[in-house]
Scaffold this active site. Structure first.
Site, mmCIF file in Angstrom:
data_model
loop_
_atom_site.group_PDB
_atom_site.id
_atom_site.type_symbol
_atom_site.label_atom_id
_atom_site.label_comp_id
_atom_site.label_asym_id
_atom_site.label_seq_id
_atom_site.Cartn_x
_atom_site.Cartn_y
_atom_site.Cartn_z
ATOM 1 N N TYR A 293 -26.603 -14.743 0.329
ATOM 2 C CA TYR A 293 -26.896 -14.565 1.747
ATOM 3 C C TYR A 293 -27.977 -15.497 2.298
ATOM 4 O O TYR A 293 -29.038 -15.657 1.680
ATOM 5 C CB TYR A 293 -27.331 -13.119 2.003
ATOM 6 N N HIS B 33 -41.529 -24.047 10.591
ATOM 7 C CA HIS B 33 -40.558 -23.039 11.027
ATOM 8 C C HIS B 33 -40.578 -22.999 12.556
ATOM 9 O O HIS B 33 -41.074 -22.052 13.162
ATOM 10 C CB HIS B 33 -40.960 -21.683 10.430
ATOM 11 N N SER C 182 -39.690 -15.004 11.668
ATOM 12 C CA SER C 182 -38.267 -14.686 11.617
ATOM 13 C C SER C 182 -37.931 -13.528 12.554
ATOM 14 O O SER C 182 -38.648 -12.530 12.595
ATOM 15 C CB SER C 182 -37.863 -14.322 10.192
ATOM 16 N N ARG D 89 -33.208 -12.175 3.397
ATOM 17 C CA ARG D 89 -34.022 -12.875 2.399
ATOM 18 C C ARG D 89 -34.827 -11.860 1.591
ATOM 19 O O ARG D 89 -35.270 -10.851 2.116
ATOM 20 C CB ARG D 89 -34.986 -13.858 3.070
ATOM 21 N N LYS E 40 -34.108 -22.747 4.241
ATOM 22 C CA LYS E 40 -35.511 -22.428 3.980
ATOM 23 C C LYS E 40 -36.015 -23.072 2.683
ATOM 24 O O LYS E 40 -37.154 -23.501 2.595
ATOM 25 C CB LYS E 40 -35.724 -20.912 3.945
ATOM 26 N N ARG F 35 -25.538 -12.155 11.226
ATOM 27 C CA ARG F 35 -25.769 -13.524 11.709
ATOM 28 C C ARG F 35 -24.486 -14.219 12.136
ATOM 29 O O ARG F 35 -23.393 -13.895 11.659
ATOM 30 C CB ARG F 35 -26.405 -14.363 10.586
ATOM 31 N N ASP G 60 -34.747 -23.590 14.499
ATOM 32 C CA ASP G 60 -35.369 -22.923 13.348
ATOM 33 C C ASP G 60 -36.332 -23.802 12.550
ATOM 34 O O ASP G 60 -37.335 -23.312 12.068
ATOM 35 C CB ASP G 60 -34.274 -22.386 12.413
ATOM 36 N N CYS H 83 -38.124 -13.344 15.749
ATOM 37 C CA CYS H 83 -39.085 -13.145 16.840
ATOM 38 C C CYS H 83 -38.797 -14.040 18.037
ATOM 39 O O CYS H 83 -39.665 -14.267 18.873
ATOM 40 C CB CYS H 83 -40.498 -13.366 16.331
HETATM 41 P P1 GTP Z 1 -34.721 -16.281 12.786
HETATM 42 O O1 GTP Z 1 -33.345 -16.870 12.904
HETATM 43 O O2 GTP Z 1 -34.758 -15.101 11.871
HETATM 44 O O3 GTP Z 1 -35.754 -17.286 12.426
HETATM 45 O O4 GTP Z 1 -35.051 -15.594 14.222
HETATM 46 P P2 GTP Z 1 -35.456 -16.219 15.639
HETATM 47 O O5 GTP Z 1 -36.915 -16.464 15.665
HETATM 48 O O6 GTP Z 1 -34.564 -17.351 15.974
HETATM 49 O O7 GTP Z 1 -35.191 -14.975 16.628
HETATM 50 P P3 GTP Z 1 -34.029 -14.735 17.704
HETATM 51 O O8 GTP Z 1 -34.106 -15.669 18.860
HETATM 52 O O9 GTP Z 1 -32.736 -14.643 16.992
HETATM 53 O O10 GTP Z 1 -34.433 -13.290 18.252
HETATM 54 C C1 GTP Z 1 -34.610 -12.185 17.403
HETATM 55 C C2 GTP Z 1 -34.587 -10.904 18.170
HETATM 56 O O11 GTP Z 1 -35.606 -10.906 19.172
HETATM 57 C C3 GTP Z 1 -33.276 -10.637 18.885
HETATM 58 O O12 GTP Z 1 -32.911 -9.290 18.713
HETATM 59 C C4 GTP Z 1 -33.576 -10.938 20.329
HETATM 60 O O13 GTP Z 1 -32.796 -10.165 21.188
HETATM 61 C C5 GTP Z 1 -35.064 -10.603 20.442
HETATM 62 N N1 GTP Z 1 -35.730 -11.447 21.466
HETATM 63 C C6 GTP Z 1 -35.684 -12.797 21.574
HETATM 64 N N2 GTP Z 1 -36.381 -13.235 22.650
HETATM 65 C C7 GTP Z 1 -36.884 -12.140 23.239
HETATM 66 C C8 GTP Z 1 -37.698 -11.939 24.413
HETATM 67 O O14 GTP Z 1 -38.104 -12.855 25.120
HETATM 68 N N3 GTP Z 1 -38.038 -10.637 24.694
HETATM 69 C C9 GTP Z 1 -37.612 -9.586 23.923
HETATM 70 N N4 GTP Z 1 -37.988 -8.359 24.275
HETATM 71 N N5 GTP Z 1 -36.831 -9.751 22.826
HETATM 72 C C10 GTP Z 1 -36.473 -10.996 22.493
HETATM 73 C C1 SPV Z 2 -35.199 -16.491 8.906
HETATM 74 O O1 SPV Z 2 -35.262 -15.440 8.248
HETATM 75 O O2 SPV Z 2 -36.221 -17.049 9.374
HETATM 76 C C2 SPV Z 2 -33.888 -17.099 9.187
HETATM 77 C C3 SPV Z 2 -32.718 -16.555 8.492
HETATM 78 O O3 SPV Z 2 -33.806 -18.059 9.936
HETATM 79 S S1 SPV Z 2 -32.584 -17.147 6.870
HETATM 80 O O4 SPV Z 2 -31.708 -18.304 6.855
HETATM 81 O O5 SPV Z 2 -32.002 -16.057 6.062
HETATM 82 O O6 SPV Z 2 -33.880 -17.535 6.368
HETATM 83 MN MN MN Z 3 -35.882 -18.637 10.765
#
Ligand code: GTP
Ligand code: SPV
Ligand code: MN
Length: 603
Positions: free
Chosen positions: A204, A233, A259, A76, A213, A389, A288, A261
């Site tokens: 993308y 979110h 995002s 983004r 979003k 992704r 999400d 996290c």
């Molecule tokens: P968006 O799709 O961007 O909104 O991201 P999200 O909030 O769904 O994050 P996601 O679960 O995809 O995790 C993002 C990154 O954080 C990945 O590289 C994971 O491996 C890492 N991660 C997730 N949970 C944990 C955790 O409990 N501990 C650690 N150390 N890393 C984590």
């Molecule tokens: C985020 O960035 O929080 C996502 C990926 O979930 S996107 O769809 O690109 O916003």
């Molecule tokens: Mn997200």
């Protein structure tokens, strides 16, 4: 101009708008999508022929396709994202603003004739379970087949949208073109007063899949404020466990992390064996976005997931780190910007860092460059982009919650905020009450990630993990949050978590992932009035013995550091909130000031 048959169900408002946009963009061909399985197959075949998709080895990855986006278009772009309204006050201090009239003028010139030689796809879609009071219809016009196929996974796409819309004019008008993918001609513009989104020059993720979003958060948050609901979110998950009376108990929680996290991972949490044996089970409603309203009958906050798929971060996802995500992506999934591995039989496999899959001897990386393990070691080149992704249908998730399609949503017992913080913020604490909880959410700090272009790893304030997604003035957004309390009879408990605290060696202290179950158990028990907590300056915190750490490789020092609150660090934290407070200046809701003063006095 060639066009497929206009569906009889598409109403006069849709037709009139499509005609207008066709006059502007001048496509060679128009295809009205019906959302059928045959159509999807046909589009994949066409996409493979056109080089947009690569079919993956059908035995290893049935129904799966690979796509590589332009290397300048992999996340983004928040600096190119605008809220377009008559006056800047409607957008507020945290959004980029353009005068709506100027934005239309500027983008009209970009869109003019931009689809010459291309096909325009008309993509009707519904956000939310059919029949839900919050279900919304959108129609996206796009010249990207990749976007069409993603929308087909992420939303209830196709004819169902025409019947949901009926004769109404109430749909989000989403216009999208890849343009020439030049970042200098890239604009993601929202017109909340017109229920309209115009996105130009990116193919993308959140820039281009306009249901996500753009509609799901920016436009929806604007509508929610007017109509007394919330678009957040947040992931949504169910927790099932044996209750005190021996009967099974089910609790639903929502969690907002910025995002990249950990939302997808938390939403799909697999309890460690000893919890599973005792009957603890976690199910996913969403990963999400949550749309929430106060249910009249119960006076409680209810939530739906408006999406039907996961657009998840690939790197680090493995059968061990997130088994449910790994299972979800085994079929009918699109992989974007991972490594592409040519096999001897002429078919293709994929690979990414920390996938748990054997490292290939070579592959084509996300930039289209040659990648080998040696090159990777010598140059640091990655096979997969850090924001690569997968787009997987949620129906593939073995832990899908049985109520995902329930129009009346699920009742929310807890709201969990979180951020990525190597220091300062402890593993878990609970807000004293709703107002305190809103203050905690509004002042989330988190280290930036690869999900948006820009510097990675710097702490920024990300209120409710919504900083880039609030479709209106943040002042009104925070007031809306404070006011929700008055509409609820029984309001969710509010918590803050941090999985990312590091020790002196720079390593994460908390094992995270499935082991987050231990923290979640404390949260669930708190919701049901069972677990113990002590009062601290930040809020209610578990004592060391209140979080189960048995079987983890943690020293007593580690455990102490996880929940350690350093008054000096808290002071710097309050100071660093100043950045946000100054932005809001005279518009800061008074509750925010009171809460900060209370915190200072507790210190
Ligand atoms: P968006 O799709 O961007 O909104 O991201 P999200 O909030 O769904 O994050 P996601 O679960 O995809 O995790 C993002 C990154 O954080 C990945 O590289 C994971 O491996 C890492 N991660 C997730 N949970 C944990 C955790 O409990 N501990 C650690 N150390 N890393 C984590
Ligand atoms: C985020 O960035 O929080 C996502 C990926 O979930 S996107 O769809 O690109 O916003
Ligand atoms: Mn997200």
């Amino acid at each position: 101009m060639a066009t497929t048959v206009v569906p009889t169900q598409a109403n006069q408002y849709v037709r009139a708008w499509v005609n207008q946009m066709v006059d502007l963009t001048r496509p060679d061909k128009i295809i009205w999508c019906d959302g059928s399985v045959e159509e999807r197959e046909r589009f994949y075949e066409q996409g493979c022929a056109e080089g947009i998709f690569v079919r993956l080895n059908p035995r290893k990855w049935p129904g799966c396709y690979y796509h590589r986006s332009n290397p300048n278009d992999v996340a983004r772009t928040e600096h190119l994202t605008f809220i377009c309204t008559p006056s800047p006050d409607a957008a507020g201090p945290t959004n980029n603003w353009m005068k709506d009239k100027d934005a239309y003028e500027k983008l009209t010139e970009l869109f003019r004739g931009c689809m010459k030689g291309r096909t325009l796809y008309v993509v009707p879609f519904v956000m939310g379970p059919i029949g839900s009071r919050l279900a919304k219809v959108g129609v996206q016009l796009t010249d990207s087949l990749y976007v069409v196929q993603n929308m087909g996974i992420m939303t209830r796409m196709g004819e169902v949208a025409w019947s949901q819309l009926g004769q109404s004019n109430d749909f989000t008008r989403c216009l999208h073109s890849l343009g020439d993918l030049n970042p200098r001609r890239r604009f993601i513009c929202h017109f909340p007063f017109d229920n309209t989104i115009w996105s130009f020059g990116s193919g993308y993720g959140g820039n281009a899949l306009l249901g996500k979003k753009c509609l799901g958060l920016r436009i929806a948050s604007f509508l929610g404020r007017q109509q007394d609901w919330m678009a957040e979110h947040m992931l949504l998950m169910g927790i099932e466990n044996p209750g005190p009376d021996g009967r099974s108990e089910k609790t639903y929680v929502a969690a907002a992390f910025p995002s990249a996290c950990g939302k997808t991972n938390f939403a799909m949490l697999v309890p460690p064996q000893k919890y599973a044996q005792k009957g603890w089970k976690v199910t996913t409603v969403g990963d999400d976005i949550a749309w929430m309203w106060v249910d009249e009958k119960s006076g409680r906050l209810h939530a739906i997931n408006p999406e039907t798929g996961y657009f998840g971060v690939v790197p680090g996802t493995s059968a061990t780190s997130n088994p449910n995500a790994f299972e979800s992506m085994k079929r009918d999934t699109i992989f974007t910007n991972v490594g592409l591995v040519p096999l001897e039989d002429g078919t293709y496999d994929i690979w990414w860092e920390d996938s748990g899959m054997p490292e290939p001897s070579r592959c084509i990386n996300w930039e289209g460059k040659e990648w080998t393990p040696t090159l990777a070691r010598e140059t640091g080149i990655k096979a997969a982009h850090p924001n690569s992704r997968f787009t997987a249908p949620m129906w593939n998730n073995p832990a899908l919650d049985p109520r995902v399609n329930d129009p009346s949503g699920v009742p929310i017992s807890a709201i969990i905020f979180g951020g990525r913080r190597s220091r300062t913020i402890p593993l878990v604490y609970q807000a004293f009450n709703w107002v305190h909880g809103v203050y905690i959410g509004a002042t989330i700090g988190s280290e930036t990630t690869a999900a948006a272009t820009g510097q990675v790893g710097v702490v920024r304030r990300d209120p409710m993990a919504m900083l880039p997604f609030i479709g209106y003035n943040i002042r009104d957004y925070l007031v809306h949050w404070f006011r929700m309390r008055k509409k609820m009879v029984d309001c969710p408990r509010v918590f803050m978590v941090n999985w990312f605290r590091k020790n002196e060696q720079g390593k994460f202290i908390w094992p995270g992932f499935g082991e987050n179950m231990r923290v979640l158990k404390w949260i669930v028990d708190r919701c049901h009035g069972r677990a113990y907590a002590r009062e601290t300056v930040l809020g209610w915190m578990p004592r060391a013995e209140d979080i189960d750490t048995e079987g983890l490789n943690l020293s007593s020092q580690d455990i102490a550091l996880l929940e350690f609150v350093d008054p000096d660090e808290v002071k710097s934290e309050i100071l660093s909130q100043e950045e946000l407070f100054l932005k809001l200046a005279g518009d800061l809701p008074k509750e925010m000031i009171f809460q900060r003063e209370l915190l200072i006095s507790r210190l």
